[in-house]
Design an enzyme around this catalytic site. Structure first.
Site, PDB file in Angstrom:
ATOM      1  N   HIS A 136      41.205  37.183  43.915  1.00 15.71           N
ATOM      2  CA  HIS A 136      42.528  37.753  43.604  1.00 15.71           C
ATOM      3  C   HIS A 136      42.599  37.930  42.085  1.00 15.71           C
ATOM      4  O   HIS A 136      41.796  38.654  41.507  1.00 15.71           O
ATOM      5  CB  HIS A 136      43.590  36.789  44.167  1.00 15.71           C
TER       6      HIS A 136
ATOM      7  N   ASP B  16      41.340  45.204  38.510  1.00 11.63           N
ATOM      8  CA  ASP B  16      40.629  44.234  37.672  1.00 11.63           C
ATOM      9  C   ASP B  16      39.346  44.767  37.069  1.00 11.63           C
ATOM     10  O   ASP B  16      38.747  44.118  36.220  1.00 11.63           O
ATOM     11  CB  ASP B  16      40.298  42.979  38.501  1.00 11.63           C
TER      12      ASP B  16
ATOM     13  N   HIS C  16      39.373  46.407  48.059  1.00 19.75           N
ATOM     14  CA  HIS C  16      40.753  45.947  48.181  1.00 19.75           C
ATOM     15  C   HIS C  16      41.125  45.928  49.649  1.00 19.75           C
ATOM     16  O   HIS C  16      40.678  46.791  50.413  1.00 19.75           O
ATOM     17  CB  HIS C  16      41.698  46.892  47.425  1.00 19.75           C
TER      18      HIS C  16
HETATM   19  N1  CMC Z   1      31.325  44.058  46.839  1.00 18.16           N
HETATM   20  C1  CMC Z   1      30.493  44.267  47.888  1.00 18.16           C
HETATM   21  N2  CMC Z   1      30.905  44.430  49.147  1.00 18.16           N
HETATM   22  C2  CMC Z   1      32.218  44.349  49.373  1.00 18.16           C
HETATM   23  C3  CMC Z   1      33.150  44.129  48.336  1.00 18.16           C
HETATM   24  C4  CMC Z   1      32.654  43.973  47.027  1.00 18.16           C
HETATM   25  N3  CMC Z   1      33.486  43.769  46.015  1.00 18.16           N
HETATM   26  N4  CMC Z   1      34.397  44.105  48.851  1.00 18.16           N
HETATM   27  C5  CMC Z   1      34.253  44.304  50.159  1.00 18.16           C
HETATM   28  N5  CMC Z   1      32.936  44.455  50.484  1.00 18.16           N
HETATM   29  C6  CMC Z   1      32.368  44.738  51.807  1.00 18.16           C
HETATM   30  C7  CMC Z   1      32.408  43.505  52.702  1.00 18.16           C
HETATM   31  O1  CMC Z   1      31.208  42.762  52.592  1.00 18.16           O
HETATM   32  C8  CMC Z   1      32.571  44.126  54.058  1.00 18.16           C
HETATM   33  O2  CMC Z   1      31.311  44.636  54.443  1.00 18.16           O
HETATM   34  P1  CMC Z   1      30.843  44.494  55.997  1.00 18.16           P
HETATM   35  O3  CMC Z   1      31.804  45.352  56.784  1.00 18.16           O
HETATM   36  O4  CMC Z   1      29.451  44.995  56.008  1.00 18.16           O
HETATM   37  O5  CMC Z   1      30.961  43.032  56.331  1.00 18.16           O
HETATM   38  C9  CMC Z   1      33.449  45.344  53.819  1.00 18.16           C
HETATM   39  O6  CMC Z   1      33.208  45.713  52.439  1.00 18.16           O
HETATM   40  C10 CMC Z   1      34.925  45.084  54.030  1.00 18.16           C
HETATM   41  O7  CMC Z   1      35.305  44.026  53.153  1.00 18.16           O
HETATM   42  P2  CMC Z   1      36.218  42.790  53.529  1.00 18.16           P
HETATM   43  O8  CMC Z   1      35.553  41.547  53.054  1.00 18.16           O
HETATM   44  O9  CMC Z   1      36.630  42.888  54.970  1.00 18.16           O
HETATM   45  O10 CMC Z   1      37.464  43.099  52.618  1.00 18.16           O
HETATM   46  P3  CMC Z   1      38.736  42.190  52.442  1.00 18.16           P
HETATM   47  O11 CMC Z   1      39.896  43.082  52.608  1.00 18.16           O
HETATM   48  O12 CMC Z   1      38.665  40.969  53.298  1.00 18.16           O
HETATM   49  O13 CMC Z   1      38.589  41.700  50.924  1.00 18.16           O
HETATM   50  C11 CMC Z   1      38.671  41.736  48.564  1.00 18.16           C
HETATM   51  C12 CMC Z   1      39.210  42.343  49.864  1.00 18.16           C
HETATM   52  C13 CMC Z   1      39.479  42.296  47.398  1.00 18.16           C
HETATM   53  C14 CMC Z   1      38.835  40.203  48.613  1.00 18.16           C
HETATM   54  C15 CMC Z   1      37.181  42.099  48.435  1.00 18.16           C
HETATM   55  O14 CMC Z   1      37.041  43.497  48.368  1.00 18.16           O
HETATM   56  C16 CMC Z   1      36.533  41.429  47.220  1.00 18.16           C
HETATM   57  O15 CMC Z   1      36.111  40.277  47.301  1.00 18.16           O
HETATM   58  N6  CMC Z   1      36.438  42.163  46.061  1.00 18.16           N
HETATM   59  C17 CMC Z   1      35.923  41.576  44.837  1.00 18.16           C
HETATM   60  C18 CMC Z   1      36.976  40.713  44.182  1.00 18.16           C
HETATM   61  C19 CMC Z   1      38.048  41.553  43.520  1.00 18.16           C
HETATM   62  O16 CMC Z   1      37.762  42.506  42.799  1.00 18.16           O
HETATM   63  N7  CMC Z   1      39.305  41.142  43.738  1.00 18.16           N
HETATM   64  C20 CMC Z   1      40.467  41.791  43.110  1.00 18.16           C
HETATM   65  C21 CMC Z   1      41.310  42.510  44.100  1.00 18.16           C
HETATM   66  S1  CMC Z   1      42.487  43.645  43.332  1.00 18.16           S
HETATM   67  C22 CMC Z   1      43.520  42.633  42.365  1.00 18.16           C
HETATM   68  C23 CMC Z   1      44.346  41.727  43.162  1.00 18.16           C
HETATM   69  O17 CMC Z   1      45.273  42.192  43.855  1.00 18.16           O
HETATM   70  O18 CMC Z   1      44.117  40.542  43.078  1.00 18.16           O
END
Ligand code: CMC
Length: 393
Positions: free
Chosen positions: A234, A329, A273
């Site tokens: 986050h 971010d 996201h």
């Molecule tokens: N790098 C590589 N792969 C990713 C990433 C990433 N940053 N984000 C998502 N994926 C992949 C994930 O592995 C999954 O792949 P698969 O379908 O093969 O398993 C697919 O994309 C869907 O992702 P998810 O994990 O279901 O996505 P989520 O909605 O649960 O998580 C998130 C959202 C923001 C936690 C995640 O994208 C992440 O960890 N991003 C990096 C951390 C980040 O930049 N966070 C800031 C978010 S914006 C500011 C805020 O509001 O805090």
């Protein structure tokens, strides 16, 4: 009401990805189309024309203030910036010199509840607004106290003649000589705070609502929200992005890094996201704001790696098929670092910006007389069994 339509039925939804936990009139987010509006106003217009305090008023009250309301609001915030001296000295001194400022912020926001026991009167809307004023006003003071403590510098008291962003920058950076606030920094700070001010039911806002639903005081609820923001998935992502860019180190390492992400060895921080399946509109605005700051400071050497990383990711099937785009971010840390903020302050900056959003949601929830947050679970543990004496285990 599902409970009446389907009595005895409930839903299993880890991460609450398909569950709406609230009715809200504050922020509209259309992730498919990259749209973000506060109280109906597009984020692009607010970032260009408004100020952080005006946006805070808008989030909390639903309408933009007229001149008189605006003057009154700014005056109120400006005159609640001080911390009780005993609190400031004792609380901060009790932490180790290298304590992470986000840890200090979480603790000290909660600690304020002991100074404002009247904040327990959460049924009184005027009282709630009074605490909102205090919290928004004191966030820069709390944040810079944490920073000054961590670098062993004397605390700088708020200056009521300055605007919110300038006051914050001065409390951060003044040392020895009077601090002249660069207008480009002041504006960049306003824009960044506006962009972070709300984002509907994200992890920390949901936390504020969940904790607030037990009818605890707002300082405790906001401290819980700070805790949720701290994590690298986050608000901690901005700090993690810069550490990632450092780790990549050079242009040539971008491709192998992307391969590592695709192999599941690491995450591309600042990408992806839960709701945006399109370019995060805040990332677009930040990318532009970065140029105004870099015009003053010179470019951040990590910018080239970030741009190359973005280009490589946006043309790669892995990221395209998963609709992974840069989020807020990805570029914010580059600006903060160029302005002189240490990395461990990045999430604190996010928290200052998000405070009015958390408060607006908490206030809205209490107005709605919502029920206490209490989800169900799927029990996967042992069936009933008899206690085993120690000698028989
Ligand atoms: N790098 C590589 N792969 C990713 C990433 C990433 N940053 N984000 C998502 N994926 C992949 C994930 O592995 C999954 O792949 P698969 O379908 O093969 O398993 C697919 O994309 C869907 O992702 P998810 O994990 O279901 O996505 P989520 O909605 O649960 O998580 C998130 C959202 C923001 C936690 C995640 O994208 C992440 O960890 N991003 C990096 C951390 C980040 O930049 N966070 C800031 C978010 S914006 C500011 C805020 O509001 O805090």
């Amino acid at each position: 009401d599902w409970r009446k339509l389907l009595p005895g039925v409930w839903f299993h939804d880890p991460g609450l990805a398909t569950t709406s936990g609230a009715e809200s009139a504050i922020t509209e987010l259309d992730g498919e189309n990259g749209i973000l509006r506060y109280r109906g106003y597009p984020i692009e217009q607010l970032a260009e024309k408004s100020t952080f305090l005006e946006v805070s008023y808008l989030l909390l009250n639903g309408e933009l203030p007229n001149q008189q309301q605006s003057d009154g609001w700014v005056n109120e915030i400006t005159h609640h910036t001080y911390l009780h001296e005993k609190f400031r000295r004792k609380m901060y001194d009790s932490f180790h010199y290298d304590a992470h400022p986000m840890g200090l912020l979480c603790s000290n926001v909660a600690g304020l509840s002991t100074f404002y026991p009247d904040s327990k009167e959460i049924d009184d809307p005027a009282n709630r607004m009074q605490q909102a004023v205090r919290l928004i006003a004191k966030m820069p003071t709390l944040a810079t106290s944490a920073y000054r403590h961590s670098v062993g510098q004397p605390f700088v008291f708020p200056d009521n003649t300055l605007d919110y962003a300038s006051n914050f920058l001065r409390m951060m950076f003044e040392l020895g000589n009077p601090y002249e606030v660069d207008p480009a920094f002041q504006r960049a700070m306003e824009v960044l705070l506006i962009l972070h001010a709300d984002h509907e039911q994200n992890c920390s806002t949901t936390t504020a609502r969940v904790v607030g639903s037990s009818h605890t005081d707002p300082y405790t609820a906001m401290s819980a929200a700070c805790g949720a923001l701290y994590g690298p998935r986050h608000g901690g992502a901005n700090e993690a992005v810069l550490n990632m860019l450092d780790g990549i180190g050079s242009y040539e390492n971008v491709e192998p890094f992307i391969e590592g992400v695709k192999a599941g060895n690491e995450r591309l921080m600042g990408f992806g996201h839960r709701v945006y399946k399109n370019y995060d509109p805040r990332a677009r605005i930040i990318k532009e704001a970065a140029h105004d700051v870099f015009a003053v400071t010179g470019t951040n050497p990590l910018l080239d790696i970030a741009l190359k990383l973005e280009e490589a990711a946006l043309s790669d099937e892995y990221f395209i098929s998963r609709k992974l785009y840069p989020n807020v971010d990805f570029y914010s840390g580059l600006i903060y670092e160029s302005m002189g903020f240490p990395r461990n302050m990045f999430t604190v900056l996010f928290a200052i910006g998000r405070m009015p959003g958390w408060l607006a949601h908490w206030d809205e929830m209490l107005d709605q007389d919502s029920r206490i947050a209490r989800p169900r679970q799927l029990y996967t543990g042992e069936a009933e069994r008899d206690y085993i004496a120690m000698s028989d285990r």
